[in-house]
Motif scaffolding. Structure first.
Motif, short mmCIF file in Angstrom:
data_model
loop_
_atom_site.label_atom_id
_atom_site.label_comp_id
_atom_site.label_asym_id
_atom_site.label_seq_id
_atom_site.Cartn_x
_atom_site.Cartn_y
_atom_site.Cartn_z
N MET A 30 0.84 -1.20 0.00
CA MET A 30 0.00 0.00 0.00
C MET A 30 0.88 1.26 0.00
O MET A 30 0.66 2.19 -0.78
CB MET A 30 -0.91 0.03 1.23
N VAL A 31 1.86 1.27 0.89
CA VAL A 31 2.74 2.43 1.01
C VAL A 31 3.48 2.67 -0.29
O VAL A 31 3.54 3.81 -0.81
CB VAL A 31 3.73 2.24 2.17
N LEU A 32 4.08 1.62 -0.82
CA LEU A 32 4.90 1.76 -2.02
C LEU A 32 4.08 2.31 -3.19
O LEU A 32 4.48 3.28 -3.86
CB LEU A 32 5.50 0.41 -2.39
N ASN A 33 2.91 1.72 -3.44
CA ASN A 33 2.13 2.12 -4.60
C ASN A 33 1.43 3.46 -4.40
O ASN A 33 1.35 4.27 -5.33
CB ASN A 33 1.13 1.02 -4.95
N ALA A 34 0.94 3.71 -3.19
CA ALA A 34 0.31 5.02 -2.92
C ALA A 34 1.35 6.13 -3.01
O ALA A 34 1.09 7.21 -3.56
CB ALA A 34 -0.36 5.01 -1.56
N GLY A 35 2.55 5.87 -2.46
CA GLY A 35 3.61 6.88 -2.53
C GLY A 35 4.03 7.17 -3.96
O GLY A 35 4.24 8.33 -4.34
N LYS A 36 4.14 6.12 -4.76
CA LYS A 36 4.49 6.32 -6.16
C LYS A 36 3.44 7.18 -6.88
O LYS A 36 3.78 8.07 -7.69
CB LYS A 36 4.61 4.97 -6.87
N MET A 37 2.18 6.89 -6.60
CA MET A 37 1.12 7.66 -7.26
C MET A 37 1.20 9.13 -6.87
O MET A 37 1.06 10.02 -7.72
CB MET A 37 -0.26 7.06 -6.90
N GLN A 38 1.43 9.38 -5.60
CA GLN A 38 1.54 10.78 -5.16
C GLN A 38 2.76 11.44 -5.78
O GLN A 38 2.72 12.61 -6.19
CB GLN A 38 1.63 10.83 -3.63
N PHE A 39 3.84 10.70 -5.90
CA PHE A 39 5.08 11.19 -6.51
C PHE A 39 4.83 11.55 -7.98
O PHE A 39 5.27 12.60 -8.47
CB PHE A 39 6.14 10.10 -6.39
N MET A 40 4.12 10.65 -8.66
CA MET A 40 3.88 10.86 -10.09
C MET A 40 2.78 11.89 -10.36
O MET A 40 2.54 12.25 -11.52
CB MET A 40 3.53 9.53 -10.76
N MET A 41 2.11 12.33 -9.31
CA MET A 41 1.17 13.43 -9.44
C MET A 41 1.84 14.75 -9.08
O MET A 41 1.19 15.75 -8.81
CB MET A 41 -0.07 13.18 -8.58
N ASN A 42 3.22 14.68 -9.02
CA ASN A 42 4.05 15.87 -8.79
C ASN A 42 3.76 16.54 -7.45
O ASN A 42 3.70 17.76 -7.36
CB ASN A 42 3.85 16.88 -9.94
N ASP A 43 3.56 15.67 -6.43
CA ASP A 43 3.40 16.20 -5.07
C ASP A 43 4.36 15.44 -4.16
O ASP A 43 3.95 14.57 -3.38
CB ASP A 43 1.95 16.03 -4.60
N PRO A 44 5.68 15.73 -4.28
CA PRO A 44 6.68 14.96 -3.53
C PRO A 44 6.54 15.11 -2.02
O PRO A 44 6.88 14.18 -1.29
CB PRO A 44 8.01 15.54 -4.03
N ALA A 45 6.02 16.22 -1.56
CA ALA A 45 5.89 16.41 -0.11
C ALA A 45 4.90 15.39 0.48
O ALA A 45 5.16 14.77 1.51
CB ALA A 45 5.42 17.83 0.19
N LYS A 46 3.76 15.22 -0.20
CA LYS A 46 2.79 14.23 0.27
C LYS A 46 3.32 12.81 0.06
O LYS A 46 3.03 11.91 0.85
CB LYS A 46 1.46 14.40 -0.45
#
Length: 818
Positions: free
Chosen positions: A740-756
């Protein structure tokens, strides 16, 4: 109390004449049914597929009995008084279940419950007419009591090591005996061994024992024969001992409540006798409880011992109590009647001892809960009492069930969510990830199933019968009071305990309750109903036709359901023993032909078709399976296993977007299924990443937003579970997993919101970075930090220590733009 006046049969009873042959056929059939029913499987309620076949047989037998009733009582059918109208009123109960089919969460379970409620209505009508006859009333009462005593002895035989012997005796007419042993007659769980007898659930067995303990006490005080007094006295210790061996706190809590209510119906002399017998039974049982409990525990925990020695304790003490019962009834009882005659003539005299009993019960409860007196009980029983408090898990869990049931009622307020709805729908409404196919309250479960409308019908029916019975009881002479009081005891005991458990989900207990209500109705304060009177001939024709048609429909449906269940079971067996596709498929097709949507048959056939597709890649298999599942899900919209099969099919066909849609569209139905949400998050990332590669930004955003919403749902759920009361256990695991962490984090990263993304990845940072998933989370975490202009030197050093090449990977990720 008005005397029953049903023509030749009542007249024959009063004059000592022989009963008609048709009545004997009906009576013998009912007796055999009452002996057969309890051994068919405890959970015998249509909500557990393994136990549904005996339920269909019960409905079939009940319908045949109804046809026999029409033959026996055709000339006596009228609609002239309140008793007659109650036989019509009871039919509204199954009608409310038929109405609830409109909004049923599970058409399958709801249809089963229509059959069960129809069975109850039939048995009420049969009992109402049979029990007005003095002879048949006596026979049925003796049968019910004898069956209860056999169940008690059956349970003790299992506890004391002779389970295989008694199981062999009943094994020829029940499928509940597996490998020579009656299934779960003794539970062994985290608490330890617990006695359940034929019910396979200790708490329900406790409710049953409570009812028949009071039946035995009443039978002693009523019996005029020494052998009757001795027999019922002999059974007191086995019943109380069995109650203790269930380790049911609910049974021990409701026992004194029911006792005090029953005392209100007795004269002072009988009240004193009841108190004496309860004290004798309690003291005698405590004298042997510890060795008998320990002998059974040792046997069922696999320790060396000879539990049969326990019979010496049980038999010796039971014989002593039986002798005391005979002596008290022959010597003390007559003196009590004479000595309390003046007391009994005073106003409200029957209230004195019940009020004193309330005080005595309060003092005893305090001593057992707040002092070391509890230690006189065997270890597990004392420990269970010690844990009775308002913050105890069992109570808190039940309160949670009730609150969640109220949420269901809010969504299905008028006609309910259909019979068996709780088992299908509870995961959507649950407050925490428990597993419970029962709401643990007859009231709440009934409201869920048939809504306010059905519940009001039931309450009106019960209130009418109870009110009229009590009015009749007050007016009746001693003999007529005693003729039907057993039924009141059974109804009161089981329904009272059912306020906090699911006893009424057991068809056998439902049968006892509705027969008990029939006995109470047979003894009611009966009045003519002139306003709604119907000509006897007209009523006879309409009512008998209705009963015959209903019986024939239920016979037809029951036979087909028995055939469907049998065919599904055969298909299940062939799956493990045969490799012939057509041989396995034939009985499953037959099951679905007899009853479309039969859940077992759907799932087995789905698995078979999927195996055929896997091996041959023939689209015909996949198309047939897809049609099978989608059609079944129209009726079983909450069946998680069917959804899983459909997801597996889509994934096998490479239709990942359809598999994702099933996860997404049904996520709210399984709010605390951790695996469901993990798969939804993972698939959201994979499909979104695919769309990213195809430059479809809009679709990528939709997939990613769905996955992040699912992740937030898990985060919120985990936080909510931290607010559970201290004494309440969470239930099944529900936590934020590394995928969950890995995939949710990747999605947030790829939505150009590195802070979240950093916030998400940080949750999954672990000390062990040799694990591939942990290492990947750390890599993305450090890349996201670098994008925000921050760093985490400790994690960076640990990661490079495991794999120095991670330095370049972090840099590459940090430089990516989306």
């Amino acid at each position: 109390m008005s005397k029953p006046v049903y023509g030749k049969m009542a007249e024959a009873s009063r004059n000592g004449e022989k009963l008609p042959v048709t009545l004997w056929v009906l009576l013998i059939g009912l007796i055999l049914f009452l002996v057969w029913a309890p051994f068919q499987a405890g959970l015998f309620n249509g909500l557990v597929l393994d136990f549904e076949k005996p339920m269909y047989w019960a409905v079939l037998i009940g319908s045949l009995l109804m046809l026999a009733w029409v033959g026996a009582f055709f000339k006596n059918i009228k609609l002239e008084d309140q008793r007659d109208w109650s036989a019509l009123f009871v039919l509204i109960i199954p009608i409310t279940y038929i109405i609830a089919l409109i909004s049923a969460a599970s058409q399958y379970f709801a249809s089963n419950m229509v059959l069960i409620q129809s069975l109850y209505a039939f048995l009420f009508i049969i009992g109402l007419y049979l029990l007005q006859n003095r002879k048949t009333n006596k026979v049925i009462e003796i049968t019910i009591t004898a069956v209860a005593y056999l169940i008690v002895l059956f349970g003790l035989f299992n506890w004391l090591g002779q389970g295989r012997t008694v199981s062999a005796i009943v094994g020829w007419f029940t499928g509940t005996v597996v490998n020579g042993q009656y299934t779960q007659a003794v539970w062994v769980d985290a608490i330890g061994p617990r006695l359940a007898s034929v019910f396979q659930y200790p708490n329900t067995y406790a409710a049953f024992l409570m009812a028949f303990f009071f039946v035995a006490v009443f039978a002693i005080t009523r019996s005029k024969k020494w052998y009757g007094q001795a027999l019922h006295g002999f059974m007191l210790v086995p019943i109380v001992l069995s109650l203790l061996l269930t380790l049911s706190r609910g049974g021990l809590v409701f026992l004194p409540i029911v006792f005090i209510v029953l005392l209100l119906f007795l004269k002072p002399a009988k009240q004193i006798l009841w108190i004496i017998y309860c004290l004798i039974a309690g003291i005698a049982t405590l004298a042997i409880a510890k060795p008998v409990t320990e002998l059974g525990q040792q046997f069922h925990l696999g320790q060396i011992g000879d539990p049969a020695k326990g019979w010496i304790y049980v038999l010796v003490v039971s014989v002593i109590v039986a002798a005391l019962a005979w002596l008290i009834q022959s010597m003390v009882s007559p003196r009590l009647d004479n000595g309390t005659e003046r007391w009994a003539s005073k106003r409200l005299s029957s209230l004195w001892l019940p009020l004193a009993s309330v005080a005595a019960v309060g003092i005893l409860a305090f001593l057992l809960l707040a002092t070391n007196l509890k230690h006189v009980l065997p270890g597990d029983i004392g420990a269970r009492l010690e844990n009775i408090n308002l913050q105890q898990h069992s109570l808190l869990e039940r309160l949670t069930f009730y609150k969640d049931a109220a949420k269901v009622v809010k969504d299905y307020p008028i006609i309910g969510a259909g019979g068996g709805a709780w088992a299908s729908i509870y995961e959507k409404y649950q407050n925490n990830p428990y597993t419970s196919r029962q709401a643990h309250s007859f009231v709440m479960q009934y409201l869920v199933e048939v809504g306010v409308l059905g519940f009001l019908v039931l309450i009106a029916f019960l209130a009418f019968i109870i009110y009229k019975y009590i009015r009749g009881y007050i007016k009746a002479d001693e003999q007529n009071r005693e003729s039907y009081f057993v039924y009141f005891i059974i109804v009161l005991s089981i329904l009272m305990h059912s306020l906090m458990d699911f006893n009424m989900s057991y068809v056998f207990l439902g049968i006892l309750v509705f027969l008990g209500l029939a006995g109470m109705a047979a003894a009611m304060d009966n009045r003519p109903v002139k306003k709604f009177s119907v000509k006897p001939g007209t009523m006879r024709g309409l009512y008998s036709t209705l009963m015959v048609v209903a019986s024939l429909i239920l016979i037809f449906v029951s036979i087909r359901n028995i055939q469907a269940a049998g065919a599904a079971a055969k298909g299940k067996e062939l799956i493990t023993t045969s490799t012939d596709f057509q041989e396995i498929k034939a009985p499953l097709d037959e099951a679905l032909k007899k009853r479309s949507g039969q859940p077992d048959a759907v799932l087995y056939l789905s698995s078979l078709l999927q195996a055929g597709f896997d091996q041959t890649k023939d689209e015909a298999f996949a198309n047939q399976e897809q049609t099978l599942l989608t059609n079944a899900l129209k009726k079983e919209a909450f069946n998680k296993d069917m959804y899983k099969q459909l997801i597996k099919l889509y994934q096998t066909k490479g239709e990942y977007d359809k598999a994702f849609a099933v996860y997404r569209d049904n996520a709210d139905r399984y709010a605390y299924d951790m695996n469901w949400y993990e798969n939804l998050i993972v698939q959201s990332y994979e499909l979104g990443y695919q769309k990213l590669g195809e430059q479809d930004v809009a679709q990528k955003e939709q997939y990613f937003q769905t996955g992040l919403a699912a992740y937030q749902h898990v985060v919120d759920g985990v936080e909510h579970l931290k607010t559970l009361p201290k004494g309440q256990m969470q239930g099944n695991p529900f936590e934020i997993t590394q995928p969950m962490v890995l995939n949710a984090g990747k999605m947030q990263f790829m939505m150009n919101d590195p802070a979240k993304a950093v916030e998400i990845f940080k949750v999954g940072i672990k000390d062990d970075l040799t694990d591939g998933t942990n290492r990947e989370i750390a890599r993305w975490y450090l890349a996201a930090l670098q994008k925000t202009g921050a760093s985490d030197q400790a994690v960076y050093d640990r990661l490079l220590q495991v794999d120095p090449s991670e330095k370049d990977s972090i840099e590459q990720l940090a430089n990516l733009t989306f």
